[in-house]
Design a protein around this motif. Structure first.
Motif, PDB file in Angstrom:
ATOM      1  N   ALA A 389       0.843  -1.211   0.000  1.00  0.00           N
ATOM      2  CA  ALA A 389       0.000   0.000   0.000  1.00  0.00           C
ATOM      3  C   ALA A 389       0.872   1.253   0.000  1.00  0.00           C
ATOM      4  O   ALA A 389       0.608   2.222  -0.725  1.00  0.00           O
ATOM      5  CB  ALA A 389      -0.912  -0.014   1.228  1.00  0.00           C
ATOM      6  N   VAL A 390       1.958   1.228   0.778  1.00  0.00           N
ATOM      7  CA  VAL A 390       2.868   2.384   0.852  1.00  0.00           C
ATOM      8  C   VAL A 390       3.521   2.621  -0.506  1.00  0.00           C
ATOM      9  O   VAL A 390       3.608   3.754  -0.995  1.00  0.00           O
ATOM     10  CB  VAL A 390       3.939   2.147   1.951  1.00  0.00           C
ATOM     11  CG1 VAL A 390       5.107   3.104   1.809  1.00  0.00           C
ATOM     12  CG2 VAL A 390       3.312   2.267   3.345  1.00  0.00           C
ATOM     13  N   SER A 391       3.915   1.528  -1.182  1.00  0.00           N
ATOM     14  CA  SER A 391       4.551   1.701  -2.497  1.00  0.00           C
ATOM     15  C   SER A 391       3.573   2.141  -3.561  1.00  0.00           C
ATOM     16  O   SER A 391       3.925   2.912  -4.470  1.00  0.00           O
ATOM     17  CB  SER A 391       5.255   0.406  -2.924  1.00  0.00           C
ATOM     18  OG  SER A 391       6.494   0.313  -2.262  1.00  0.00           O
ATOM     19  N   GLN A 392       2.323   1.697  -3.451  1.00  0.00           N
ATOM     20  CA  GLN A 392       1.301   2.183  -4.401  1.00  0.00           C
ATOM     21  C   GLN A 392       1.203   3.701  -4.290  1.00  0.00           C
ATOM     22  O   GLN A 392       1.198   4.418  -5.290  1.00  0.00           O
ATOM     23  CB  GLN A 392      -0.062   1.578  -4.045  1.00  0.00           C
ATOM     24  CG  GLN A 392      -0.375   0.246  -4.706  1.00  0.00           C
ATOM     25  CD  GLN A 392      -1.734  -0.266  -4.228  1.00  0.00           C
ATOM     26  OE1 GLN A 392      -2.680   0.521  -4.056  1.00  0.00           O
ATOM     27  NE2 GLN A 392      -1.818  -1.566  -3.981  1.00  0.00           N
ATOM     28  N   PHE A 393       1.194   4.182  -3.039  1.00  0.00           N
ATOM     29  CA  PHE A 393       1.081   5.644  -2.822  1.00  0.00           C
ATOM     30  C   PHE A 393       2.315   6.354  -3.382  1.00  0.00           C
ATOM     31  O   PHE A 393       2.219   7.390  -4.030  1.00  0.00           O
ATOM     32  CB  PHE A 393       0.916   5.914  -1.324  1.00  0.00           C
ATOM     33  CG  PHE A 393       0.888   7.368  -0.941  1.00  0.00           C
ATOM     34  CD1 PHE A 393       1.806   7.885  -0.040  1.00  0.00           C
ATOM     35  CD2 PHE A 393      -0.068   8.232  -1.476  1.00  0.00           C
ATOM     36  CE1 PHE A 393       1.792   9.233   0.317  1.00  0.00           C
ATOM     37  CE2 PHE A 393      -0.111   9.578  -1.119  1.00  0.00           C
ATOM     38  CZ  PHE A 393       0.826  10.076  -0.224  1.00  0.00           C
ATOM     39  N   TRP A 394       3.505   5.767  -3.174  1.00  0.00           N
ATOM     40  CA  TRP A 394       4.756   6.365  -3.674  1.00  0.00           C
ATOM     41  C   TRP A 394       4.748   6.410  -5.208  1.00  0.00           C
ATOM     42  O   TRP A 394       5.192   7.378  -5.827  1.00  0.00           O
ATOM     43  CB  TRP A 394       5.940   5.545  -3.164  1.00  0.00           C
ATOM     44  CG  TRP A 394       7.300   5.946  -3.646  1.00  0.00           C
ATOM     45  CD1 TRP A 394       7.936   5.487  -4.772  1.00  0.00           C
ATOM     46  CD2 TRP A 394       8.218   6.865  -3.022  1.00  0.00           C
ATOM     47  NE1 TRP A 394       9.169   6.076  -4.882  1.00  0.00           N
ATOM     48  CE2 TRP A 394       9.382   6.924  -3.813  1.00  0.00           C
ATOM     49  CE3 TRP A 394       8.166   7.656  -1.868  1.00  0.00           C
ATOM     50  CZ2 TRP A 394      10.480   7.716  -3.495  1.00  0.00           C
ATOM     51  CZ3 TRP A 394       9.266   8.450  -1.539  1.00  0.00           C
ATOM     52  CH2 TRP A 394      10.403   8.471  -2.354  1.00  0.00           C
ATOM     53  N   ASN A 395       4.185   5.373  -5.830  1.00  0.00           N
ATOM     54  CA  ASN A 395       4.310   5.235  -7.282  1.00  0.00           C
ATOM     55  C   ASN A 395       3.239   5.937  -8.088  1.00  0.00           C
ATOM     56  O   ASN A 395       3.387   6.098  -9.288  1.00  0.00           O
ATOM     57  CB  ASN A 395       4.337   3.738  -7.667  1.00  0.00           C
ATOM     58  CG  ASN A 395       5.628   3.072  -7.214  1.00  0.00           C
ATOM     59  OD1 ASN A 395       6.696   3.678  -7.309  1.00  0.00           O
ATOM     60  ND2 ASN A 395       5.532   1.875  -6.669  1.00  0.00           N
ATOM     61  N   THR A 396       2.131   6.320  -7.457  1.00  0.00           N
ATOM     62  CA  THR A 396       1.102   6.962  -8.275  1.00  0.00           C
ATOM     63  C   THR A 396       0.809   8.376  -7.770  1.00  0.00           C
ATOM     64  O   THR A 396       0.815   8.618  -6.558  1.00  0.00           O
ATOM     65  CB  THR A 396      -0.206   6.147  -8.281  1.00  0.00           C
ATOM     66  OG1 THR A 396      -1.225   6.932  -8.914  1.00  0.00           O
ATOM     67  CG2 THR A 396      -0.693   5.869  -6.860  1.00  0.00           C
ATOM     68  N   ASP A 397       0.565   9.299  -8.717  1.00  0.00           N
ATOM     69  CA  ASP A 397       0.234  10.668  -8.284  1.00  0.00           C
ATOM     70  C   ASP A 397      -1.264  10.860  -8.145  1.00  0.00           C
ATOM     71  O   ASP A 397      -1.737  11.949  -7.862  1.00  0.00           O
ATOM     72  CB  ASP A 397       0.832  11.675  -9.277  1.00  0.00           C
ATOM     73  CG  ASP A 397       2.361  11.622  -9.187  1.00  0.00           C
ATOM     74  OD1 ASP A 397       3.036  11.877 -10.192  1.00  0.00           O
ATOM     75  OD2 ASP A 397       2.847  11.224  -8.090  1.00  0.00           O
ATOM     76  N   LYS A 398      -2.009   9.758  -8.393  1.00  0.00           N
ATOM     77  CA  LYS A 398      -3.475   9.911  -8.343  1.00  0.00           C
ATOM     78  C   LYS A 398      -4.040   9.627  -6.961  1.00  0.00           C
ATOM     79  O   LYS A 398      -5.205   9.837  -6.694  1.00  0.00           O
ATOM     80  CB  LYS A 398      -4.133   8.952  -9.350  1.00  0.00           C
ATOM     81  CG  LYS A 398      -3.772   9.255 -10.816  1.00  0.00           C
ATOM     82  CD  LYS A 398      -4.588   8.374 -11.756  1.00  0.00           C
ATOM     83  CE  LYS A 398      -4.131   8.536 -13.195  1.00  0.00           C
ATOM     84  NZ  LYS A 398      -2.690   8.184 -13.319  1.00  0.00           N
ATOM     85  N   MET A 399      -3.215   9.090  -6.043  1.00  0.00           N
ATOM     86  CA  MET A 399      -3.730   8.693  -4.727  1.00  0.00           C
ATOM     87  C   MET A 399      -3.428   9.796  -3.710  1.00  0.00           C
ATOM     88  O   MET A 399      -2.291  10.237  -3.588  1.00  0.00           O
ATOM     89  CB  MET A 399      -3.066   7.383  -4.294  1.00  0.00           C
ATOM     90  CG  MET A 399      -3.739   6.704  -3.110  1.00  0.00           C
ATOM     91  SD  MET A 399      -2.777   5.289  -2.505  1.00  0.00           S
ATOM     92  CE  MET A 399      -2.907   4.165  -3.872  1.00  0.00           C
ATOM     93  N   SER A 400      -4.458  10.214  -2.985  1.00  0.00           N
ATOM     94  CA  SER A 400      -4.240  11.231  -1.943  1.00  0.00           C
ATOM     95  C   SER A 400      -3.717  10.553  -0.683  1.00  0.00           C
ATOM     96  O   SER A 400      -3.840   9.325  -0.540  1.00  0.00           O
ATOM     97  CB  SER A 400      -5.574  11.915  -1.624  1.00  0.00           C
ATOM     98  OG  SER A 400      -6.404  10.961  -0.946  1.00  0.00           O
ATOM     99  N   ALA A 401      -3.188  11.350   0.237  1.00  0.00           N
ATOM    100  CA  ALA A 401      -2.700  10.798   1.506  1.00  0.00           C
ATOM    101  C   ALA A 401      -3.849  10.128   2.262  1.00  0.00           C
ATOM    102  O   ALA A 401      -3.688   9.067   2.860  1.00  0.00           O
ATOM    103  CB  ALA A 401      -2.080  11.902   2.348  1.00  0.00           C
ATOM    104  N   ARG A 402      -5.049  10.724   2.156  1.00  0.00           N
ATOM    105  CA  ARG A 402      -6.200  10.139   2.863  1.00  0.00           C
ATOM    106  C   ARG A 402      -6.549   8.769   2.276  1.00  0.00           C
ATOM    107  O   ARG A 402      -6.782   7.804   3.004  1.00  0.00           O
ATOM    108  CB  ARG A 402      -7.426  11.067   2.779  1.00  0.00           C
ATOM    109  CG  ARG A 402      -7.283  12.376   3.564  1.00  0.00           C
ATOM    110  CD  ARG A 402      -8.642  12.946   3.959  1.00  0.00           C
ATOM    111  NE  ARG A 402      -9.302  12.091   4.925  1.00  0.00           N
ATOM    112  CZ  ARG A 402      -8.984  12.033   6.234  1.00  0.00           C
ATOM    113  NH1 ARG A 402      -7.955  12.767   6.677  1.00  0.00           N
ATOM    114  NH2 ARG A 402      -9.613  11.248   7.076  1.00  0.00           N
ATOM    115  N   GLU A 403      -6.518   8.671   0.960  1.00  0.00           N
ATOM    116  CA  GLU A 403      -6.808   7.365   0.327  1.00  0.00           C
ATOM    117  C   GLU A 403      -5.732   6.349   0.732  1.00  0.00           C
ATOM    118  O   GLU A 403      -6.021   5.185   1.013  1.00  0.00           O
ATOM    119  CB  GLU A 403      -6.825   7.522  -1.207  1.00  0.00           C
ATOM    120  CG  GLU A 403      -8.066   8.212  -1.740  1.00  0.00           C
ATOM    121  CD  GLU A 403      -7.898   8.671  -3.200  1.00  0.00           C
ATOM    122  OE1 GLU A 403      -6.778   9.144  -3.540  1.00  0.00           O
ATOM    123  OE2 GLU A 403      -8.867   8.537  -3.968  1.00  0.00           O
TER     124      GLU A 403
END
Ligand code: GAL
Length: 415
Positions: A389-403
């Motif tokens: 989940a942490v790497s998904q957030f690092w790798n995409t600019d479409k995910m907000s911190a809340r998501e």
């Protein structure tokens, strides 16, 4: 005086007798980089010096995910190695399967209970018996910097996250890569946990990343951690995805990059490259974590075998790993510090001496925390899901911190 040929015959018979009990053991590990390989060789030579034989089963891939996948398939097919690099809560998971050898006889004979800090001994035991032997203590919350690069950009090595981003901006303007990073999920996670510790503090780190407290995982502090974490990415280079950790370290060694947030196995790479600590590179606590210590303890578990010679070799391996001589030579190469208490630190550099001091101080102060990124803190299923989940957030600019927080909270429930 015995005639020469008699002496040689006696020696030959003696070594033949010794060899009759020599066992060959296969050892699974993932130490394949420069510093890691030198340390692994120290382990192999130590075992061979005791008359047994080492069959190397190295599975490349920093952080060990690949090695653990291979281990599972080998055990499932009834072909477990004699020993495997297994760490943290995974030791309990493997012990519950009933496949690990009991090491109490070696532990008792070698007085491990008196030589290990309780926080370490507890991790190595299952239902009160030793089922793994610890090798070292790595500190994960380190920042490795090339002082010449910082001097050229006219900035100092950061101690806070505000200083980090100020320095990173100046370094970027000076035309160097501010942060050397390898885009693999365990490396993203190593950076993430350092930010969580520095931004949130040890109490938050324990609540959110060790106890996996749902409220802490979805708190404003976690949102700030995630936002700070994602900002770091702006200072990595576009070739980061997939890069091995030791190649990122090489960027700092060569002065192509200014710093790397990584555990002190990175120091093993500087040392293997002949670099001098305090001159060619400096170690500094990851921003905001000077009074905390994120520990990562490498250990080996032994699998139950029938062959008496192999069992003898397994026990010798366990005994030698905790012996002072090995503890010194291995950790000098690996970048970690000895796990055996009472060891002289005279031959170790200032980074290691700082580590040894801080390990003791933080244990007393309650700011010694297990690395979640390196398998010390939570069950492996939760660790793996949160890491993704942490790497998904690092790798995409479409995910907000809340998501991202929501994804991490769901991942934390994985068992
Ligand atoms: C860690 C391991 C260290 C180091 C690092 C990079 O999980 O405990 O010994 O090798 O991976 O591979």
């Amino acid at each position: 005086m015995m005639p020469m040929n008699k002496t040689l015959t006696t020696l030959a018979l003696a070594s033949a007798a010794a060899l009759a009990h020599a066992g060959e053991i296969e050892v699974l590990h993932w130490w394949t980089s420069g510093g890691e390989a030198k340390a692994a060789t120290a382990l192999k030579l130590t075992l061979q010096k005791s008359g047994h034989r080492w069959r190397d089963f190295a599975v490349a891939g920093g952080g060990g995910d690949s090695a653990m996948t291979v281990l599972k398939s080998r055990v499932v097919s009834g072909n477990a190695p004699a020993a495997a690099q297994i760490k943290g809560p995974s030791i309990q998971e493997w012990a519950r399967e009933g496949v690990l050898a009991n090491m109490d006889d070696v532990a008792r004979a070698e007085k491990w209970n008196e030589l290990l800090p309780p926080v370490v001994a507890d991790v190595m035991k299952y239902k009160g018996s030793y089922v793994a032997v610890p090798v070292n203590v790595h500190r994960v919350n380190w920042l490795w910097a090339n002082p010449a690069v910082f001097a050229k950009a006219g900035v100092k090595v950061p101690t806070t996250w505000d200083e980090f981003f100020t320095a990173a901006d100046a370094l970027k303007k000076a035309g160097v890569v501010p942060v050397a990073h390898g885009g693999q999920n365990w490396q993203d996670f190593t950076t993430f946990e350092a930010v969580a510790l520095g931004v949130g503090g040890t109490d938050f780190y324990k609540k959110a990343l060790v106890q996996l407290d749902p409220a802490a995982l979805k708190s404003p502090t976690m949102e700030k951690v995630l936002t700070t974490f994602k900002r770091v990415k702006d200072y990595t280079d576009r070739n980061a995805p997939g890069r091995d950790w030791n190649l990122a370290t090489a960027m700092v060694i060569k002065g192509e990059a200014a710093m790397q947030i990584m555990g002190d196995w990175a120091k093993g790479e500087f040392i293997a490259a002949g670099k001098v600590p305090g001159k060619d590179f400096v170690c500094a606590p990851a921003p905001g974590t000077a009074r905390a210590f994120t520990f990562n303890i490498d250990s080996f578990a032994l699998f139950q075998l029938k062959d008496a010679d192999k069992v003898a070799a397994q026990k010798e391996l366990a005994k030698q790993i905790m012996a002072p001589e090995f503890q010194e030579v291995f950790n000098l190469n690996k970048g970690s510090i000895p796990v055996r208490m009472g060891m002289s630190m005279d031959k170790f550099d200032d980074c290691a001496k700082q580590s040894a001091k801080d390990f003791g101080d933080t244990a007393k102060a309650g700011s010694l925390v297990p690395s979640i990124a390196h398998g010390m803190a939570v069950p492996s299923a939760a660790e793996g899901a949160i890491k993704d989940a942490v790497s998904q957030f690092w790798n995409t600019d479409k995910m907000s911190a809340r998501e991202a927080m929501d994804k991490i909270a769901v991942a934390a429930r994985s068992r």
